[in-house]
Design an enzyme around this catalytic site. Structure first.
Site, short mmCIF file in Angstrom:
data_model
loop_
_atom_site.label_atom_id
_atom_site.label_comp_id
_atom_site.label_asym_id
_atom_site.label_seq_id
_atom_site.Cartn_x
_atom_site.Cartn_y
_atom_site.Cartn_z
N CYS A 265 0.83 -1.20 0.00
CA CYS A 265 0.00 0.00 0.00
C CYS A 265 0.86 1.25 0.00
O CYS A 265 0.44 2.28 -0.49
CB CYS A 265 -0.90 -0.03 1.22
N GLU B 95 -4.05 3.12 -8.30
CA GLU B 95 -3.13 2.29 -7.54
C GLU B 95 -2.98 0.98 -8.30
O GLU B 95 -3.91 0.19 -8.38
CB GLU B 95 -3.71 2.00 -6.15
#
Ligand code: NAD
Length: 497
Positions: A288, A389
């Site tokens: 992340c 992402e």
């Protein structure tokens, strides 16, 4: 766990016992290096989840909330020792399950153990505070109490490390838990249940229900939880927060990122190069906190692009269990396809591919889900590769001219998890740290982790903090007690101030 001829088979861990799911369903877990199934995992249904939550509630009411802090601390320390003793085995299991290199998963087990030790120390130090009030002859104090039963939902990229961001804080604070690991990598969380048992935790304090998103949904919507701590994608996070909101259940959200890693012209470029590589190619970009947008100041831009492209081409791909391997596979087939899809669209938008850009199929790599370390230069911040992402080994390098422009580009994202700043100018380091909208800033380092330092994001990267003292307080509630020790009688219809 039972070990059949080929597949390891796991049941659910509820109330200190291994139990079959009531629906009798199982599903395979795949090794992303061989793409073969290697474990059979149980699919927990609504009734299994309810049983687990009920067991946790019973354990909380009858035992755990009354257990002394020193005892909780002792058990957590024992658990840390067991995790350290089993770090090699647990690292190999996690690597087999999600394809991350053993170098990383082994280290993550030891780091996870460090977090258990950190929170063990808090267990008998959860004291409240006395609060001086305006009123005379009134004694006020606040205490911190456990919440009760908490649901912990984790993703596949680092099951043990991400569980360690939640579990020891929850247990040290005096809560009981039901854990729901990812369907793509459940094995280490299940094996960990054996360590919890060996450490001597009472039955019901720690429960594991496995399964896909439906199991997670049953946990969130089934009632009986006092808080939910979720790590995963923003998409799922939104759904969970909405469901939890209906029952007014508080949540912690640890979601994704598109973190800017900013290299100024005065930086130590050797260090910045290492930081940029660690930021995106460690764990094959499946973190992340990946520094997936590298912002480089014009005067050193070409040099950085060349250095990184050269180094990326030399990254050693291979068997994730081999200690010499630097980058492993992507963890699962859907993720593999998503990454290749994003790569395919980048060229059309005008980015320049300078390394990778395709699956690695040479020799033994052909059987695994390998994506070559990929770098795009000349990226604009409005391109898809700079906005989404990707959660894979794909770096976007974006040029900038001034500090103001770097801050503007850095903050021009819906995410706000991590960020990096590379400079020798102390004033600039502090200025930019303050201006960046992110939960975490690294200066002249990247992807460094510590048990003591709070971890978490802002904007669509989530809310709430893990690790550090903040992480403990996420699992405590405050009770205020006001004691009037005056002998005066007062007007019952006026507020006492
Ligand atoms: P995901 O959201 O698909 O799944 C995460 C977990 O949620 C899994 O256990 C899944 O089964 C469960 N789930 C799915 N649907 C659910 C539902 N409706 N209700 C309840 N639970 C449900 O995420 P993933 O693909 O496993 O992980 C990748 C994502 O995790 C990335 O976006 C990444 O950035 C994020 N991540 C964040 C952090 C952090 O600390 N901020 C750390 C690692 C990964």
């Amino acid at each position: 766990m039972t070990s059949g001829s080929t597949l390891r088979t796991y049941q659910l861990y509820i109330d200190g016992k291994w139990v079959a799911p009531q629906g009798g369903e199982t599903f395979p877990s795949y090794n992303p290096y061989t793409q073969e199934p290697w474990a059979l995992i149980s699919q927990a249904g609504e009734s299994d989840v309810r049983t687990a939550v009920d067991a946790a509630r019973r354990a909380f009411d009858s035992t755990w909330q009354h257990t002394r802090g020193i005892e909780r601390g002792r058990l957590l320390l024992r658990l840390a020792e067991l995790l350290e003793e089993n770090a090699g085995r647990m690292g190999r299991l996690e690597t087999t399950d999600n394809g991350k290199v053993i170098r990383e998963t082994y280290g993550q087990m030891l780091f996870a153990a460090r977090i258990y030790r950190f929170y063990a120390g808090y267990s008998d130090k959860i004291w409240g505070k006395t609060i001086p009030l305006d009123q005379r002859n009134v004694f006020d104090y606040a205490t911190y109490e456990p919440l009760g039963v908490v649901g912990l939902i984790t993703p596949w990229n680092s099951p043990m490390a991400l569980l360690a961001n939640k579990l020891p804080a929850a247990l040290a604070a005096g809560n009981c838990v039901v854990v729901k690991p990812s369907e793509h990598a459940s094995v280490t969380t299940l094996e960990f249940a054996n360590l919890v048992e060996q450490a001597g935790f009472p039955p019901g304090v720690f429960n594991v229900v496995t399964g896909d998103g439906q199991t997670g949904q049953a946990l969130v919507e089934g009632g009986g939880l006092d808080k939910i701590s979720f790590t995963g994608s923003p998409h799922t996070g939104r759904r969970i927060a909405a469901s939890a909101g209906k029952g007014l259940i508080p949540v912690i959200m640890e979601l994704g990122g598109k973190s800017p890693n900013i290299v100024f012209e005065d930086a130590d470029l050797g260090k910045a190069e290492v930081g940029a590589l660690a930021g995106i190619f460690a764990a094959a970009g499946q973190t992340c906190i990946a520094g997936s947008r590298l912002l480089v100041q014009r005067p050193v831009y070409n040099q950085m692009v060349e250095r990184l492209a050269l180094r990326a081409r030399r990254i050693r791909l291979g068997d994730p269990l081999d200690r010499a391997t630097e980058m492993g596979t992507v963890a699962n087939e859907p993720q593999f396809r998503t990454i290749l899809d994003v790569i395919a669209t980048a060229g059309n938008e005008g980015a320049t591919l300078v390394a990778g850009g395709e699956p690695a199929r040479e020799g033994p790599l052909a059987k695994g889900l390998f994506v070559k370390p990929t770098i795009f230069a000349d990226v604009r911040n409005d391109m898809r590769i700079a906005r989404e992402e990707i959660f894979g080994p794909v770096l976007s390098i974006i040029p900038f001219e001034t500090e103001e422009e770097a801050i503007q580009i850095g903050n021009d994202t819906r995410f706000g998890l991590a960020s990096g700043i590379w400079t020798r100018d102390l004033n600039r380091a502090h200025r930019v740290s303050r201006a960046i909208h992110a939960g975490m800033v690294w200066v002249n380092t990247y992807r460094a982790a510590a048990a003591q330092a709070p971890f978490g994001g802002v904007k669509e990267s989530g809310f709430g903090r893990e690790r550090g003292e903040e992480g403990l307080h996420e699992f405590l509630r405050t009770k205020n007690v006001m004691v009037d020790f005056s002998d005066e009688s007062r007007d019952p219809f006026a507020i006492r101030v």
